[in-house]
Design an enzyme around this catalytic site. Structure first.
Site, PDB file in Angstrom:
ATOM      1  N   ASP A   1       0.763  -1.109  -0.046  1.00  0.00           N
ATOM      2  CA  ASP A   1       0.364  -0.187   0.523  1.00  0.00           C
ATOM      3  C   ASP A   1       1.320   0.851  -0.210  1.00  0.00           C
ATOM      4  OD1 ASP A   1      -1.756  -2.121   0.106  1.00  0.00           O
ATOM      5  OD2 ASP A   1      -2.956  -0.964   1.988  1.00  0.00           O
TER       6      ASP A   1
ATOM      7  N   GLU B   1       2.570  -7.156  12.268  1.00  0.00           N
ATOM      8  CA  GLU B   1       1.536  -6.709  10.903  1.00  0.00           C
ATOM      9  C   GLU B   1       3.282  -7.060   9.946  1.00  0.00           C
ATOM     10  OE1 GLU B   1      -0.114  -3.419  10.098  1.00  0.00           O
ATOM     11  OE2 GLU B   1      -0.197  -4.122   7.857  1.00  0.00           O
TER      12      GLU B   1
HETATM   13  C1  GLC Z   1      -1.991  -3.856   4.499  1.00  0.00           C
HETATM   14  C2  GLC Z   1      -1.446  -4.112   3.188  1.00  0.00           C
HETATM   15  C3  GLC Z   1      -2.058  -5.204   2.842  1.00  0.00           C
HETATM   16  C4  GLC Z   1      -3.132  -6.057   3.920  1.00  0.00           C
HETATM   17  C5  GLC Z   1      -4.042  -5.453   4.415  1.00  0.00           C
HETATM   18  C6  GLC Z   1      -4.296  -6.632   5.812  1.00  0.00           C
HETATM   19  O1  GLC Z   1      -3.313  -3.204   3.881  1.00  0.00           O
HETATM   20  O2  GLC Z   1      -0.164  -3.836   2.970  1.00  0.00           O
HETATM   21  O3  GLC Z   1      -1.269  -5.554   1.761  1.00  0.00           O
HETATM   22  O4  GLC Z   1      -3.565  -7.382   2.546  1.00  0.00           O
HETATM   23  O5  GLC Z   1      -3.316  -4.633   5.277  1.00  0.00           O
HETATM   24  O6  GLC Z   1      -3.755  -7.000   6.278  1.00  0.00           O
END
Ligand code: GLC
Length: 419
Positions: free
Chosen positions: A162, A388
């Site tokens: 993102d 994460e």
């Molecule tokens: C963030 C990450 C994306 C992922 C999401 C949920 O937006 O960039 O890749 O799918 O989180 O974990």
């Protein structure tokens, strides 16, 4: 090891919402596309029926045109922004209006090949196959209407990476929409680990542009101010095309256009290779320029299932990053000026990228380097927790806690005896 395993299983259970699994209870309270793919691999290590359910609940939200949305808003949650009202998705279930890296066919193949319950696996794979096929067709129709063999992302969020600096220049052309009081992510995670406000406003500007053309495939592509072909997305799709072909063979399904997609996609992927740097770079399809920022995206073709003289150089380059960070693989080269050790996609280590790359490295015979990626992944989780993402220098756990794909992919490695 069993204590760790118990903890990983527990993470999936805590995040379980019945038919789907949330990536992280507070930060991401819905179903995400590529998360659910990886999460299914984790479930499969102790409950195959639940793994299939994860994929079924996701694919049940597929739009009529074949798109599988990147977020599905199954149960309303006021704590998350941007939610269903902002997106106004067109599918059978409230959802976002863009997609995400298509790992699903790869996951289905892995579930079938590793199945204890082979009959269940074949039945489920047969049911899901036409949906997976329609999903890949959607990518070519909607994200590569000119038939170049490279698919574009029309939003940074579509790439899954993102907040990567890869998007900065292309994103700077996008008109922003004010957002300050609507954002919720910075209530949960420290703001220095999340995107800046100006970027966030542009993300929303892109959502508004797509929504205004009603997510029409042709109009979205034609009018989008943001269009980038990234190596991760294209490598994942190539890999998934190959896995779909393997499934077609097992299931006796017609191969349709699959062989053509694979041949054309391999040729197109190599056009992202920068001979001088020995790395792959995303291409800004609006300016036509390569985005020359070394990051995890640069190595993703190792996972595409194709080969060439570039493979050995790429592996060597990846190995050289061992000197730049304590833990592999930083999402951006620590020597690049855009690197930030703690900010979302601008430097931290992500376990799902390590998983994809380790798999690719093993297939190309770079077993030691693959082991290094796995070892670092376990070390990060064991010392910092099921986070994460992680600081590649200090190993600090960052972003969301109780993170489902982090747990799931470690479980997958443990199950296969790969750790
Ligand atoms: C963030 C990450 C994306 C992922 C999401 C949920 O937006 O960039 O890749 O799918 O989180 O974990």
């Amino acid at each position: 090891m069993s204590e760790l395993r118990e903890r990983l299983v527990q993470t999936l259970r805590v995040n379980d919402r019945g038919r789907y699994t949330v990536p992280s209870p507070r930060l991401y309270p819905y179903q995400w596309l590529w998360d659910s793919g990886f999460i299914a691999l984790g479930w499969a290590t102790f409950d195959e029926a639940r793994a299939w359910m994860e994929l079924e609940s996701l694919l049940a939200t597929q739009w009529e045109n074949g798109m599988v949305p990147h977020i599905v808003f199954h149960d309303p949650n006021p704590d998350y922004f941007p939610g269903p009202d902002l997106w106004q998705g067109k599918g059978p279930v409230p959802s976002s209006g863009i997609s995400q890296p298509p790992v699903l066919a790869t996951v289905v193949r892995r579930l079938v090949e590793g199945a204890q319950d082979r009959a269940l696996a074949e039945r489920k794979a047969r049911e899901l196959y036409p949906k997976l096929y329609a999903f890949h067709r959607w990518f070519y129709r909607a994200r590569d209407p000119e038939g170049t063999g490279l698919i574009a992302v029309l939003h940074p969020w579509e790439s899954g990476m993102d907040n990567s600096p890869l998007w900065d220049e292309a994103l700077a052309r996008v008109p922003g929409v004010p957002v300050a009081r609507l954002r919720r992510d910075t209530d949960v995670v420290a703001s220095e680990q999340r995107p800046h406000a100006t970027e966030y406003e542009r993300y929303l500007g892109l959502v508004a542009a797509l929504r205004e053309v009603g997510y029409s495939e042709a109009e979205s592509y034609r009018t989008s101010p943001f269009k980038v072909a990234c190596a991760l997305m294209n490598a994942v799709l190539q890999r998934a095309n190959r896995d779909l072909l393997a499934l077609a063979e097992v299931l006796g399904e017609p191969k349709g256009e699959l062989e053509g997609w694979i041949a054309r996609g391999d040729e197109a992927l190599i056009t992202l290779y920068h001979e001088g740097d020995g790395l792959f770079y995303a291409r800004d399809l609006v300016s036509g320029e390569a985005i020359r920022i070394p990051g995890c995206d640069s190595f993703a073709p190792l996972f595409a299932g194709t080969s060439g003289p570039w493979v050995a150089r790429l592996a060597k380059m990846l190995a050289s990053w061992q000197r730049r960070a304590r833990y592999l693989l930083p999402s951006i080269d620590p020597a690049h000026p855009s690197f930030e050790a703690k900010r979302y996609w601008r430097g931290p280590v992500w376990i799902q990228l390590n998983w994809l790359l380790a798999q690719g490295l093993v297939e190309h015979g770079f077993v030691k380097l693959a082991e290094r990626l796995r070892r670092d992944s376990f070390a990060l989780v064991e010392t910092s927790g099921v986070y994460e993402y992680f600081d590649p220098h200090t190993g600090d756990g960052l972003g969301g806690e109780s993170f489902a794909w982090t747990a799931a992919l470690l479980l997958d490695w443990l199950e296969r005896g790969e750790m």
